[in-house]
Every structure is written in structure tokens, then in C-alpha cells.
Motif scaffolding. Structure first.
Motif, PDB file in Angstrom:
ATOM      1  N   GLY A  43     -26.729  58.317   6.014  1.00  0.00           N
ATOM      2  CA  GLY A  43     -26.381  57.644   7.212  1.00  0.00           C
ATOM      3  C   GLY A  43     -25.452  56.162   7.172  1.00  0.00           C
ATOM      4  O   GLY A  43     -25.605  55.418   7.617  1.00  0.00           O
ATOM      5  N   ASN A  68     -23.235  49.009  14.096  1.00  0.00           N
ATOM      6  CA  ASN A  68     -24.444  48.994  13.867  1.00  0.00           C
ATOM      7  C   ASN A  68     -24.761  48.349  12.582  1.00  0.00           C
ATOM      8  O   ASN A  68     -25.600  48.912  11.808  1.00  0.00           O
ATOM      9  N   VAL A 123     -23.781  55.870  16.114  1.00  0.00           N
ATOM     10  CA  VAL A 123     -25.106  56.664  16.470  1.00  0.00           C
ATOM     11  C   VAL A 123     -24.910  57.769  15.482  1.00  0.00           C
ATOM     12  O   VAL A 123     -23.944  58.209  15.039  1.00  0.00           O
ATOM     13  N   ARG A 127     -27.381  65.048  15.621  1.00  0.00           N
ATOM     14  CA  ARG A 127     -27.634  66.236  15.173  1.00  0.00           C
ATOM     15  C   ARG A 127     -27.306  67.569  16.025  1.00  0.00           C
ATOM     16  O   ARG A 127     -27.551  67.515  17.123  1.00  0.00           O
ATOM     17  N   SER A 157     -27.119  55.885  23.505  1.00  0.00           N
ATOM     18  CA  SER A 157     -27.666  55.720  22.212  1.00  0.00           C
ATOM     19  C   SER A 157     -29.006  55.805  21.741  1.00  0.00           C
ATOM     20  O   SER A 157     -29.367  55.838  20.643  1.00  0.00           O
ATOM     21  N   ALA A 158     -29.753  56.001  22.953  1.00  0.00           N
ATOM     22  CA  ALA A 158     -31.223  55.947  22.513  1.00  0.00           C
ATOM     23  C   ALA A 158     -31.429  57.334  21.717  1.00  0.00           C
ATOM     24  O   ALA A 158     -30.880  58.424  21.966  1.00  0.00           O
ATOM     25  N   ILE A 159     -32.355  57.255  20.774  1.00  0.00           N
ATOM     26  CA  ILE A 159     -32.862  58.220  20.004  1.00  0.00           C
ATOM     27  C   ILE A 159     -33.396  59.699  20.911  1.00  0.00           C
ATOM     28  O   ILE A 159     -34.231  59.193  21.832  1.00  0.00           O
ATOM     29  N   ILE A 209     -29.217  62.786  19.858  1.00  0.00           N
ATOM     30  CA  ILE A 209     -28.895  61.402  19.067  1.00  0.00           C
ATOM     31  C   ILE A 209     -30.156  61.378  18.320  1.00  0.00           C
ATOM     32  O   ILE A 209     -31.341  61.638  18.864  1.00  0.00           O
ATOM     33  N   VAL A 210     -29.794  61.050  16.996  1.00  0.00           N
ATOM     34  CA  VAL A 210     -31.062  60.837  15.942  1.00  0.00           C
ATOM     35  C   VAL A 210     -31.115  59.397  15.543  1.00  0.00           C
ATOM     36  O   VAL A 210     -30.278  58.839  15.433  1.00  0.00           O
ATOM     37  N   SER A 211     -32.064  59.286  14.653  1.00  0.00           N
ATOM     38  CA  SER A 211     -32.262  58.077  13.978  1.00  0.00           C
ATOM     39  C   SER A 211     -31.668  58.229  12.596  1.00  0.00           C
ATOM     40  O   SER A 211     -31.452  59.584  11.936  1.00  0.00           O
ATOM     41  N   LEU A 212     -31.201  57.339  11.974  1.00  0.00           N
ATOM     42  CA  LEU A 212     -30.549  57.204  10.446  1.00  0.00           C
ATOM     43  C   LEU A 212     -31.682  56.854   9.807  1.00  0.00           C
ATOM     44  O   LEU A 212     -32.542  56.019   9.960  1.00  0.00           O
TER      45      LEU A 212
END
Lengths: 121, 381
Positions: free
Chosen positions: B244, B262, B296, B299, B346-348, B365-368
Motif C-alpha cells: 500500500g 492520504n 484509495v 481490488r 472512498s469508503a471501504i 474500494i478496500v483498506s490498505l
């Protein structure tokens, strides 16, 4: 087997031909991780970008070495793209094309000519 | 057209002898891969990978005015950086745009050691020299005592992976006492080495600044371990993307601010309160919500890899933004990407589409990070 300058190969069986990318191309590309096959029944012209092979680093177009209709695609490749690295000139075939112009084959290189061509690169 | 004259690192001959495929990168002839990106990537995640990163710029800033010089250019609180610690820092343009990202170490009580991107180093070093020369950039008295030295005689290696510590323990046991983002000066093969416990792969590991004339010996010594293999730039890119980590020229450039990218962690609260940060008005406005886009992680659910430049679309096919890096993840077996979208998207878990060769493919959109990092962090007391 015949080859193009863009490193595709053709193996003719009757009026149809298996096509794929050469060992040289497979090595140059590195680990193939994704293959986009042509659609069944699609008519392609010699030189058309008709499939895509992707390594970790990059996507590369595969150009149709001959004109004709796509009559079969290698359905194993999407699940096992590494087959292209392992046996690019056999089990790693990409599609089978029903030839529309046999004379196009005359413009392709045989193994000896292709090997000589590779030496110039 | 004239052919580009490529620069070499001191290890070029060794890369070629090892069968590396060499490519031009930031003006250098660099190894992109040895046995293959996939194998090298997986080896680094499982054992220890050795990277030649000698193309990167190295410099030292010392003297009473070193902190003021660095703080004039970055939003980092360098006064708070303890000796033996390292920080990720952003070089900012006057308008707050990002000119480069640095790793800054403080290996001893006075003096800072910088590692900067190869493609940016000439620009960066000029900016630093100008800041020191230009009294208007800070109180003249504070900036009078500054020594700035570009370290052209030093090479840089990165040893990365869960077994890097096992290799380092044999060569320089004291370096293994460090935790993530620690740094220090050590004796290694009879030379002075600046070593930090960090890297750019998401793994535990070390970066070793070493005299260029002896770096071949260190390279050979490290590779003599069965735990270590040489790794090229190809796997370095896929490793950092899984971790990430943004890459300059892709996720960052002068057009982006640290808020958009970010990277707020690279700006200390103390500096924000003081307000003496380049582009502070723009940064404050963006922090206040006036933000058009944000970096962001994405995936791809199924489909081809989406590379840099691929469009990010919403569910209706409207363009939201663009992919800045994308790769088929060797660790996860799916394609991953980073890019920019409006904050509302941008929300997961937000469903998006990525356009590849004209066709949209489902993504989210996924988390890093994409792959959990393996840093050797100091236990919390």
C-alpha cells in the motif's frame, strides 16, 4: 511451424491453424498471469491484435499471425496462464483459426529463418 | 535522436553476470528481474530479497540549522525526531504539491541522513542548497550553521523479508537490536555502514548505506547466504503496491497534496498548529473538507489487471478518476490498484468499476495495506 516478426507461431493442420506466442516471446514477457482470449467465431485479419497476455509488469497484445475465423480457444489458459511460460509452443496455444487465405503462410518465417531473425535482435 | 547515456550503479556488472534483465530506470541501467518477477516477489515475502537501490540519492545535513532547513521544506517535526530514529518525509512545493518523498534518518545526535528518489535527486539537492543559501526562507541566524553534503561515494542496498534478520545477525548482530524505523551507524565488513530497519516492501528488513567502492563485497557476502536472492525493480514495485505504499511519479507528484495522497501521517500536528508549512492554506482547506479527490486502494473482483491510466468508473459508468498503479498481486492472486476518486466514493466497500481495454470490470474500494506488513515493531510498554 511458422513464425511472425511479432513472435507469434502458427501450426497448420489442414485448413485450420493453432496459434500462440513463441518461446522467445514467453521468456521476454516473464511470468504470464492473465490471458484474454479472442471470442469464438470472431473473424480476424492478419496483424490484428486479437488476444492479450499479461505479466506482473505489463500487458502485451498478441497479433493474429493469419486471417480467418476463430474456431477454438484454449479454455485452460485463463485458469492456468503459466502454461504459456511452460509450453508456449504446444499446450500454451491461444486459439485455432480457420484460415481464409493460405497464401499468408508464405510470408511467415520457418524455424531456421526465425532463429536467424532472433539473432539479429 | 541521441541515445540516452545511462548511469550505472557500482553493482551493474554483478547484475549482468547474474543474468538480470536490465532496463533504463531514472537514468540508470537497472535490473528489472533476475529469475522472474513472481518468483522474486514470493521469495522476498518468504525469505530475504536483496535489492540494489544505489541509484537513489543520499545526502547528509548537519549543523545547528539542519532542523530549520528540513522543516522549511517539509511538514515534519524534525526537532521531535530522536537520535536513532527515522521518518518518512515529503518535500513540498510552495503551493503544497509534493515534489518528492524522502526517508530521513537521524543516526546520531546531530545530523540527518536523507535517501531521496533517483529521478528527483538533482532537483531535491538544488532545492536544499537554495534553502540554505536563501536567508529569506528562515531566520538567517538559524540557517547559518548548516552543512549539506551529497553522498556520491555511498551505495545503498535493501535486504527485505522475514529472514533478513537471520542474515543480518551473522554479519552485523548489533543491527538486529533495532526495531522498525530505527537507524544507526555500524561497523560492517570493516566499513562504516548507516543502517535503518526499514525498506519499501512491507516486510521486516534493512537498508544499508555502504561505501560504493566496497559494496560489491557486501553484495557478494549477503548473496552467499542460501536465504538471500537478488530481486529486481519489477518485484520491488509489486511488493510496495501490495504494502500500500505510494510511489513518487505515480501516486504522488507536484499536482497532489499530502491530503489528497492520504499521507497526513507525514505531517505532524505540531507543524500544522505552527502553520509554517508550504501550501498551508491549501492543506488546511482540504483538511476542512474542500477535497476533490483522495488516494484509495482498489481490488478487482474478477478480470484483467488494471494498470496505470485505467479509468475508475462508478456503477453507472461515470468516470470518477484514474488508476495510478496496478498489478496482478502475486501474494493474493487478484489484481490490485491504487488511484484517485472523489471522497464520496472512498469508503471501504464502495463498488466501482475499472475500465480495461474499453470494458468495465467490477472492483471495490478496500483498506490498505493489501498484504499485512511484517515490520519488527518495538513492543508497547
Amino acid at each position: 511451424m511458422k513464425f511472425t516478426k511479432d513472435h507469434e507461431w502458427v501450426r497448420v493442420e489442414g485448413a485450420e491453424a493453432f496459434v500462440g506466442i513463441s518461446l522467445y516471446a514467453a521468456n521476454a514477457l516473464g511470468d504470464v498471469v492473465f490471458v484474454e482470449l479472442p471470442e469464438m467465431g470472431k473473424t480476424v485479419k492478419q496483424g490484428d491484435a486479437f488476444a492479450v497476455v499479461e505479466s506482473v509488469k505489463a500487458a502485451s497484445d498478441v497479433y493474429a499471425p493469419v486471417s480467418g475465423e476463430v474456431v477454438a480457444v484454449n479454455d485452460d489458459l485463463p485458469n492456468a496462464p503459466e502454461t504459456i511460460n511452460a509450453v508456449p509452443e504446444a499446450g500454451g496455444w491461444i486459439a485455432k483459426i480457420k484460415l481464409s487465405d493460405l497464401s499468408e503462410l508464405d510470408g511467415l518465417m520457418d524455424q531456421v529463418a526465425y532463429d536467424a531473425y532472433l539473432d539479429t535482435l | 535522436m541521441s541515445e540516452e547515456i545511462l548511469k550505472s550503479t557500482p553493482l551493474e556488472d554483478r547484475h549482468i553476470a547474474l543474468g538480470a534483465r536490465m532496463v533504463p530506470f531514472a537514468g540508470y541501467n537497472m535490473p528489472v528481474q533476475y529469475e522472474g518477477v513472481l518468483a522474486e516477489h514470493k521469495w522476498t515475502r518468504a525469505s530475504a530479497g536483496l535489492f540494489d537501490v544505489s541509484h537513489m540519492g543520499q545526502a547528509r545535513i548537519t549543523g545547528e540549522g539542519a532542523i530549520a532547513t528540513l522543516e522549511a521544506l517539509t511538514p515534519t517535526d524534525f526537532a521531535a525526531l530522536k537520535a536513532g530514529r527515522q521518518k518518512y518525509a515529503l518535500l513540498l512545493a510552495e503551493d503544497g504539491g509534493i515534489l518528492d518523498d524522502w526517508m530521513v534518518s537521524r543516526p546520531e545526535a546531530e545530523g540527518f541522513f536523507l535517501v531521496v528518489n533517483a529521478a528527483c535527486k538533482d532537483q531535491d539537492f538544488e532545492i536544499i542548497a537554495d534553502a540554505i543559501a536563501d536567508d529569506e526562507n528562515g531566520p538567517p541566524d538559524e540557517l547559518e550553521d548548516v552543512e549539506f553534503e551529497v553522498l556520491t561515494e555511498r551505495a545503498l542496498l535493501a535486504l527485505q523479508g522475514p529472514k533478513a534478520k537471520d542474515v543480518m545477525r551473522e554479519l552485523c548482530p548489533a543491527a538486529c537490536d533495532m526495531y522498525f524505523m530505527d537507524c544507526g551507524t555500524f561497523e560492517l565488513l570493516g566499513e562504516t555502514a548507516f543502517i535503518s530497519r526499514s525498506g519499501y516492501t512491507g516486510e521486516d528488513g534493512f537498508e544499508i548505506s555502504f561505501p560504493a567502492e566496497r559494496v560489491g563485497d557486501l553484495w557478494d557476502e549477503l548473496l552467499s547466504s542460501p536465504l538471500v536472492k537478488p530481486i529486481g525493480l519489477g518485484a520491488r514495485d509489486s511488493l510496495r503496491l501490495e504494502a500500500g505504499m505510494p510511489l513518487y511519479g505515480h501516486e504522488m507528484d507536484a499536482g497532489y497534496t499530502l491530503v489528497e495522497a492520504n499521507l497526513g501521517f507525514a505531517m505532524q500536528k505540531s507543524r500544522l498548529e505552527r502553520g509554517d508549512i508550504r501550501g498551508i492554506d491549501r492543506i488546511r482547506a482540504q483538511l476542512g473538507g474542500d477535497l476533490a479527490r483522495v488516494r484509495v486502494a482498489i481490488r478487482v473482483l474478477a478480470g484483467p489487471p488494471a494498470r496505470e491510466g485505467a479509468k475508475i468508473l462508478d456503477g453507472d459508468g461515470e468516470e470518477l478518476g484514474v488508476v495510478t498503479s496496478g498489478v496482478p498481486s502475486p501474494s493474493l492472486g487478484v489484481s490490485i490498484a491504487m488511484g484517485y476518486v472523489p471522497p464520496a466514493f472512498s469508503a471501504i466497500g464502495t463498488a466501482v468499476q475499472l475500465e480495461v481495454r474499453g470494458k468495465p470490470y467490477a472492483a471495490e474500494i478496500v483498506s490498505l495495506p493489501f498484504v499485512a506488513n511484517g515490520y519488527h515493531r518495538q513492543p508497547k510498554s
